[in-house]
Design an enzyme around this catalytic site. Structure first.
Site, mmCIF file in Angstrom:
data_model
loop_
_atom_site.group_PDB
_atom_site.id
_atom_site.type_symbol
_atom_site.label_atom_id
_atom_site.label_comp_id
_atom_site.label_asym_id
_atom_site.label_seq_id
_atom_site.Cartn_x
_atom_site.Cartn_y
_atom_site.Cartn_z
ATOM 1 N N SER A 151 0.843 -1.193 0.000
ATOM 2 C CA SER A 151 0.000 0.000 0.000
ATOM 3 C C SER A 151 0.885 1.253 0.000
ATOM 4 O O SER A 151 1.630 1.465 -0.952
ATOM 5 C CB SER A 151 -0.961 -0.064 1.182
ATOM 6 O OG SER A 151 -1.993 0.848 1.005
ATOM 7 N N ASP A 227 -10.310 -5.554 -2.773
ATOM 8 C CA ASP A 227 -9.633 -4.555 -1.936
ATOM 9 C C ASP A 227 -10.507 -3.303 -1.886
ATOM 10 O O ASP A 227 -10.784 -2.698 -2.936
ATOM 11 C CB ASP A 227 -8.275 -4.252 -2.592
ATOM 12 C CG ASP A 227 -7.417 -3.298 -1.800
ATOM 13 O OD1 ASP A 227 -7.965 -2.417 -1.128
ATOM 14 O OD2 ASP A 227 -6.181 -3.429 -1.897
ATOM 15 N N HIS A 260 -7.349 -6.042 1.200
ATOM 16 C CA HIS A 260 -6.134 -5.230 1.379
ATOM 17 C C HIS A 260 -5.322 -5.685 2.593
ATOM 18 O O HIS A 260 -4.313 -5.081 2.911
ATOM 19 C CB HIS A 260 -6.572 -3.769 1.579
ATOM 20 C CG HIS A 260 -5.496 -2.747 1.352
ATOM 21 N ND1 HIS A 260 -4.957 -2.487 0.105
ATOM 22 C CD2 HIS A 260 -4.850 -1.903 2.200
ATOM 23 C CE1 HIS A 260 -4.051 -1.528 0.200
ATOM 24 N NE2 HIS A 260 -3.951 -1.162 1.464
HETATM 25 N N1 LIG Z 1 -7.062 2.413 10.241
HETATM 26 C C1 LIG Z 1 -7.649 2.312 8.964
HETATM 27 C C2 LIG Z 1 -7.076 1.165 8.164
HETATM 28 C C3 LIG Z 1 -5.632 1.329 7.909
HETATM 29 C C4 LIG Z 1 -5.101 0.236 7.025
HETATM 30 O O1 LIG Z 1 -5.838 -0.515 6.403
HETATM 31 N N2 LIG Z 1 -3.790 0.148 6.948
HETATM 32 C C5 LIG Z 1 -3.200 -0.851 6.111
HETATM 33 C C6 LIG Z 1 -2.304 -0.187 5.121
HETATM 34 S S1 LIG Z 1 -3.259 0.920 4.130
HETATM 35 C C7 LIG Z 1 -2.159 1.694 3.097
HETATM 36 O O2 LIG Z 1 -1.071 2.026 3.327
HETATM 37 C C8 LIG Z 1 -2.447 -1.845 6.963
HETATM 38 O O3 LIG Z 1 -1.523 -2.482 6.523
HETATM 39 N N3 LIG Z 1 -2.897 -1.989 8.208
HETATM 40 C C9 LIG Z 1 -2.256 -2.855 9.180
HETATM 41 C C10 LIG Z 1 -2.933 -4.156 9.361
HETATM 42 O O4 LIG Z 1 -2.547 -4.858 10.293
HETATM 43 O O5 LIG Z 1 -3.806 -4.527 8.557
HETATM 44 C C11 LIG Z 1 -9.111 2.155 9.098
HETATM 45 O O6 LIG Z 1 -9.524 2.195 10.225
HETATM 46 O O7 LIG Z 1 -9.780 1.984 8.085
#
Ligand SMILES: N[C@@H](CCC(=O)N[C@@H](CSC=O)C(=O)NCC(=O)O)C(=O)O
Length: 289
Positions: A151, A227, A260
């Site tokens: 991402s 995604d 995602h």
């Molecule tokens: N906090 C957000 C969601 C944030 C999210 O999905 N982060 C992804 C990367 S997104 C792009 O850079 C991620 O890798 N999160 C860590 C995980 O453990 O999944 C929300 O509340 O929507």
């Protein structure tokens, strides 16, 4: 110069060693944290290494805990490195108020706009300070360095490989923000870190870098078709079209049903590690010509 590293914790894992470090960063001006997996082969041998850049809201722990990469890294003899996704506790008002910007959202570039320009130097941190720590203080083959990410970190992997081709011999990405100048995440970050100049935005956009003549080793890119960020934020088809136009080889795989999350990443991480291992252990004589 040897940088003093504080070991925060160490864990035996698939016969290798998972370690978490903190150090004072000269480039950031604050403490920074990173993580390293050293596979069991490490001894006198110098190993290929893969830097993994995590996404928004992540830390140096996320990839190491959730991707399930160590099993394959141990098998292949590949070292893994991941790092925090931004400076933290800078004192800049509101730095941690928005998960898309500031803390946990450094976008792997050097900010040029105040107040972020004082500390947010993630491109230099990853490509200079951390790179030199890893090559200088760990058993790494300096000619076998790969970069990957997810991402925001996929954007980082593609742009850093395009901007610093001398540093990375293999590249991959999971669901990268592939055209940040065309999406809300990128526009928010670039306007605040880089200001208004279109030229400075183009220098940090993987699609625009391909269009302006930059090239990279054939990247493996995986994208889930379920995604939730795909349509608005990621735009892999823009990057794919630019690569086709430029005759830049690319392997872009689209996967029905995947989202995602790290469930998606852990499904395909073996393929990415094998992709890097193949590129990083190529005999230069075999690729000459
Ligand atoms: N906090 C957000 C969601 C944030 C999210 O999905 N982060 C992804 C990367 S997104 C792009 O850079 C991620 O890798 N999160 C860590 C995980 O453990 O999944 C929300 O509340 O929507």
């Amino acid at each position: 110069m040897t940088i003093k590293l504080e070991i925060r914790s160490q864990h035996r894992c698939f016969g290798g060693l998972q370690s978490y470090y903190q150090h004072h960063s000269e480039i950031i001006g604050l403490p920074m944290r990173f993580s390293v997996y050293v596979p069991p082969e490490a001894g006198e041998q110098r190993l290929p290494v893969l830097f993994f850049l995590a996404g928004l809201t992540c830390t140096e722990e996320t990839f190491m805990i959730k991707a399930g990469a160590q099993r394959y890294a141990a098998e292949l003899g590949l070292m893994l490195v991941s790092m925090d996704t931004s400076p933290r506790n800078t004192g800049i008002p509101g730095e941690a108020d928005d998960w898309e910007f500031g803390s946990g959202a450094g976008f792997y570039l050097d900010a040029i706009e105040s107040p972020w320009s004082k500390y947010f130097h993630m491109e230099s941190y990853v490509t200079q300070e951390l790179y030199n720590i890893i090559l200088g203080q760990f058993p790494v083959d300096p000619k076998s360095v790969g970069i990957s990410g997810h991402s925001m970190g996929g954007h980082g992997a593609l742009t850093l490989a395009l901007r610093h081709p001398e540093l990375y011999q293999s590249v991959s990405a999971f669901a990268p923000i592939a055209a940040p100048i065309h999406c809300p995440w990128g526009q928010k970050a670039f306007s605040r870190y880089l200001g208004k100049s279109p030229e400075s935005w183009h220098k940090h956009d993987a699609t625009a870098l391909i269009e302006s003549g930059h090239r990279l080793p054939t990247p493996l890119i995986d994208q889930g078709l379920d995604d939730p960020f795909l349509a608005e934020q990621l735009h892999p088809s823009y990057f794919e079209a630019a690569c086709q136009q430029a005759e830049q080889p690319i392997i872009l795989r689209r996967h029905a049903g995947y989202d995602h999350s790290y469930f998606f990443i852990s499904t395909f991480i073996e393929d990415h590690l094998r992709h890097h291992h193949t590129f990083l252990t190529l005999d230069p004589a075999d690729s000459a010509g």
